[in-house]
Design an enzyme around this catalytic site. Structure first.
Site, PDB file in Angstrom:
ATOM      1  N   SER A 171     -48.917  -5.673 -30.980  1.00  0.00           N
ATOM      2  CA  SER A 171     -48.618  -5.903 -32.099  1.00  0.00           C
ATOM      3  C   SER A 171     -47.772  -7.649 -31.545  1.00  0.00           C
ATOM      4  CB  SER A 171     -46.877  -5.669 -31.735  1.00  0.00           C
ATOM      5  OG  SER A 171     -46.211  -6.528 -32.975  1.00  0.00           O
ATOM      6  N   ARG A 224     -36.396 -14.911 -37.483  1.00  0.00           N
ATOM      7  CA  ARG A 224     -35.698 -14.411 -38.352  1.00  0.00           C
ATOM      8  C   ARG A 224     -34.516 -14.821 -38.783  1.00  0.00           C
ATOM      9  NH1 ARG A 224     -40.206 -13.143 -37.142  1.00  0.00           N
ATOM     10  NH2 ARG A 224     -40.635 -11.036 -35.552  1.00  0.00           N
ATOM     11  N   ASP A 257     -48.009  -3.966 -41.096  1.00  0.00           N
ATOM     12  CA  ASP A 257     -46.394  -3.180 -41.644  1.00  0.00           C
ATOM     13  C   ASP A 257     -46.630  -3.646 -42.520  1.00  0.00           C
ATOM     14  OD1 ASP A 257     -47.152  -1.713 -39.380  1.00  0.00           O
ATOM     15  OD2 ASP A 257     -45.624  -2.733 -38.412  1.00  0.00           O
ATOM     16  N   ASP A 286     -35.877  -7.099 -34.488  1.00  0.00           N
ATOM     17  CA  ASP A 286     -35.332  -7.249 -35.760  1.00  0.00           C
ATOM     18  C   ASP A 286     -34.737  -7.033 -36.982  1.00  0.00           C
ATOM     19  OD1 ASP A 286     -37.452 -10.032 -34.949  1.00  0.00           O
ATOM     20  OD2 ASP A 286     -38.818  -9.578 -35.226  1.00  0.00           O
TER      21      ASP A 286
END
Length: 399
Positions: free
Chosen positions: A175, A95, A14, A124
């Site tokens: 993923s 994050r 991505d 996320d």
């Protein structure tokens, strides 16, 4: 003026696709920022080079392993952080640290936009953007996979058209997100929640069903922070890294669960967190020995709320900051040693010792030397039971 986009770059499908896509779509210059959180696997220099090969004008790699361990994993450990009592917040913890370094890069390189590779289905996106809203509300945010309706198939096709140097294909559908605190795997055949994970899903843990010799370890804490393994003084990063290897070799920390995402859907996730689960198990037990009963009861609710806030992307929120203060105060006496046996997929506590212990052998023993005055118990039980007795008498009158 040409926009400068600071992209959270992982080196995967991505974010690799995002570089040429953003450059074309926005006529922008892309600065790729990759943060080393102890994820292992690919060399960070290779990831840095890949960003440039995909068209970035700058490619930055930040070594944040020690920072992640000390400032994010340790607070989660002191909070015994397990979302839904199972998930040790591995992606959730990373994050806000990535956001911190994105903001730093934006200031350094004159970035006006921040970008991430999250979809509209995941948590996320919230974690990135809530963090940015708290730290740099003036920065614009764009998420190509979400904002331009990218599907995984489209992303793979675009990558092939552009000849991007990435390995993800339709034959490798998972993923994966990983860092020092653990590893998360989703999508592919795991989306059918009846399908069991196969051994090739796992990378941090060995098959717990395979016979092997157990591993005994002693973990030393000082005010809730792990400081030693088997008497050797180490940094939090070194301790987590070593326990990932030792507990992982025993198959500790495999989690297969359906969890409640912040966006309102349920999602099947497979996690591996050998070091995190071993440490949380040890820390919980040391708290049992050293934290007073009412504080311990209250802290369990605080821990749960702390975990929910971090899972929901509110690391920088006022409530989370306030809970941090309570948790820190509750750790004043959480010092001592926990002995554990790592074996067969479990981390089992077998011994505890602490100079701050509230366990009094002379009060607990039933043998000679017992100092507990049992004669006081009868009156205590009568008074404790009095409200229930009075209520029962009222109920009896009403038939």
């Amino acid at each position: 003026m040409t926009e400068r986009v600071v992209l959270a770059f992982s080196g995967g499908l991505d974010t690799s696709v995002a570089i040429p896509f953003l450059a074309e779509k926005m006529d922008a210059e892309v600065i790729a920022v990759a943060v080393d959180l102890g994820q292992g696997g690919e060399d960070m220099e290779e990831i840095q080079k890949r960003a440039m090969d995909c068209g970035a004008v700058e490619s930055v790699v930040v070594d944040a392993k020690e920072e992640f361990a000390a400032d994010f994993c340790v607070p989660a450990l002191r909070a015994n952080a397990l979302y839904m009592d199972r998930y040790p917040l591995l992606s959730s913890l990373s994050r806000p640290l990535i956001v911190k370094h994105l903001v730093t890069a934006a200031k350094q390189f004159g970035g006006t936009v921040v970008s991430h590779g999250c979809t509209g289905k995941g948590n996320d996106q919230v974690r990135f953007e809530a963090g940015l809203a708290a730290l740099a509300p003036d920065l614009k945010v764009i998420a190509p996979a979400r904002d331009f309706a990218w599907t995984r198939d489209k992303a793979i096709e675009f990558a092939e058209q552009k000849g991007l140097p990435i390995e993800t294909t339709k034959k490798n559908p998972f993923s994966i997100d990983q860092n020092l605190w653990g590893r998360a795997v989703e999508t592919g055949f795991l989306e059918d929640i009846w399908n069991g994970p196969t051994e090739d899903v796992y990378a941090y843990t060995a098959d717990p069903s395979v016979p092997r010799e157990p591993d005994e370890v002693v973990i030393t804490f000082a005010q809730g922070v792990p400081v030693k393994i088997d008497g050797r003084a180490l940094t939090p990063y070194q301790i987590i890294e070593e326990l990932n290897k030792r507990a992982g070799a025993q198959g500790v920390g495999r989690i297969d669960m359906v969890e409640d995402r912040l966006v309102g859907i349920k999602s099947r996730e497979v996690y591996e967190a050998p070091g995190a689960m071993a440490l949380i198990t040890a820390h919980m037990e040391l708290e049992n020995v050293t934290v007073e009963r009412d504080l311990a009861r209250f802290k369990r609710g605080v821990d749960q709320r702390w975990s929910e806030l971090v899972y929901d992307g509110l690391w920088f929120s006022p409530l989370k900051n306030a809970l941090d203060a309570l948790i820190a105060d509750a750790q004043k006496y959480v010092s001592g040693d926990i002995r554990m046996t790592l074996h067969g997929g479990r981390a089992t506590v077998t011994g505890r010792r602490s100079e701050e212990s509230l366990y009094d052998f002379s009060l607990a023993t039933y043998d000679t030397g017992d100092t507990f005055d049992q004669s006081l118990a009868k009156g205590f039980v009568q008074l404790f039971s009095l409200p229930a007795k009075i209520a029962a008498a009222r109920d009896a009158k009403r038939g």
